[in-house]
Design an enzyme around this catalytic site. Structure first.
Site: not given
Ligand SMILES: NC(=O)c1ccc[n+]([C@@H]2O[C@H](COP(=O)([O-])OP(=O)(O)OC[C@H]3O[C@@H](n4cnc5c(N)ncnc54)[C@H](OP(=O)(O)O)[C@@H]3O)[C@@H](O)[C@H]2O)c1
Length: 292
Positions: A60-61, A102, A125, A150
């Protein structure tokens, strides 16, 4: 059978690959730059390359503040990328487990959000993630959307690791106390995802739909910061002496945050038989993983 993980270099994707070994599940992971979700044809070829048991989208972005001035990219990945993935899964008749957030809620609730509560994202976002959910529901019946909150893990950048870094550098930390939510350890979410994909290995159906998954406990960022330092003090002596509670107004950010985004996970437990894990136990586990 093998699970295809999109976004294996992120916090969750990394945890999924680590946990898969414990679950004896084979995975293939892809991420930028080899695979860009915004390229429909590349995604379709990847999804059609093999008879996957399931596809898990952890990509995700996720740059919440940057998204406010990078609207096109946020929507290209979080809405259009998900739409391309859903199209590919439909064409190749594969189930898709997709992760959402969330931040689709406005944070004005006073009790935990259920999956059926109306969404009203405050920032770009959240809007782009909500649009991704919608695109997926419109295209593919065999999907599970898991909203989490989170998220923090051993790998990648997150609030817990930022607090540890700042606690090494500063005597005083100032952390918001008036935003409440449920922290989620990426290792727990990864375990839950892998557990629920097991019927897919036998081509069985899952309870399709939208669910919530987070750790058990509703706390503030300030409380999470305090507990993080306390937990890591088992391993390290920190500079920090005080963690000052501050208001959201005192810590302005480009994207507004929901003041309350606790998630009701009852449906997840009822449908998949998986209990939520206490947030403090999971935080200790993550800290153990960082230091050992
Ligand atoms: N982090 C939070 O607090 C949180 C909270 C609630 C929900 N979520 C959701 O949980 C999921 C996992 O989150 P996370 O924290 O593990 O995210 P993350 O660490 O940011 O990892 C997302 C990955 O997706 C890659 N990505 C971005 N754009 C892409 C594209 N166009 N094609 C292919 N890959 C791409 C990123 O690469 P780059 O790093 O190179 O951009 C990164 O490796 C996501 O759906 C997020 O929305 C996260």
């Amino acid at each position: 059978m093998t699970i295809l993980i999109i976004g294996n270099k992120g916090q969750l994707g990394w945890a999924l690959e680590r946990s898969a070994e414990n679950h004896d599940i084979k995975t293939v992971g892809v991420d930028l730059p080899e695979l860009d979700m915004t390229h429909a044809e590349a995604l379709n070829q990847l999804v059609g390359r093999k008879r996957w048991a399931a596809v898990v989208n952890a990509a995700a972005y996720t740059a919440v503040d940057k998204a406010e001035c990078d609207v096109d990219t946020a929507f290209a990945v979080n809405r259009d990328g998900v739409a391309h993935l859903a199209d590919a899964c439909r064409e190749h008749d594969l189930p898709l487990i997709h992760i959402s957030t969330d931040y689709v809620f406005n944070g004005r609730a006073t009790s935990p959000y259920t999956p059926d509560d109306p969404i009203d994202p405050l920032g770009i976002y959240g809007q782009s993630k909500a649009a991704g959910e919608k695109a997926l529901r419109e295209r593919l019946d065999r999907h599970v959307i898991i909203r989490t909150s989170w998220l923090y893990g051993i790998h990648g950048n997150n609030f817990v690791k930022t607090m540890l870094r700042l606690a090494r550098e500063r005597k005083e930390l100032r952390v918001v106390f008036d935003q409440y939510g449920c922290p989620t350890y990426a290792g727990d979410l990864a375990d839950a995802i892998l557990q629920i994909t097991k019927p897919c290995m036998k081509n069985q159906d899952l309870p399709w739909g939208t669910f919530h998954y987070c750790n058990k406990g509703i706390i503030s960022w300030h409380r999470l910061a305090r507990q993080t330092i306390q937990s890591a003090s088992r391993y390290e002596k920190f500079q920090v002496e005080t963690i000052v509670p501050i208001t959201t107004e005192e810590y302005p950010t480009p994207a507004p945050r929901p003041a309350y985004s606790a998630l009701d996970c009852t449906g997840f437990t009822e449908s998949f038989g998986i209990e939520m894990v206490d947030w403090k136990d999971s935080l200790d586990l993550m800290v153990d993983g960082l230091y050992t």
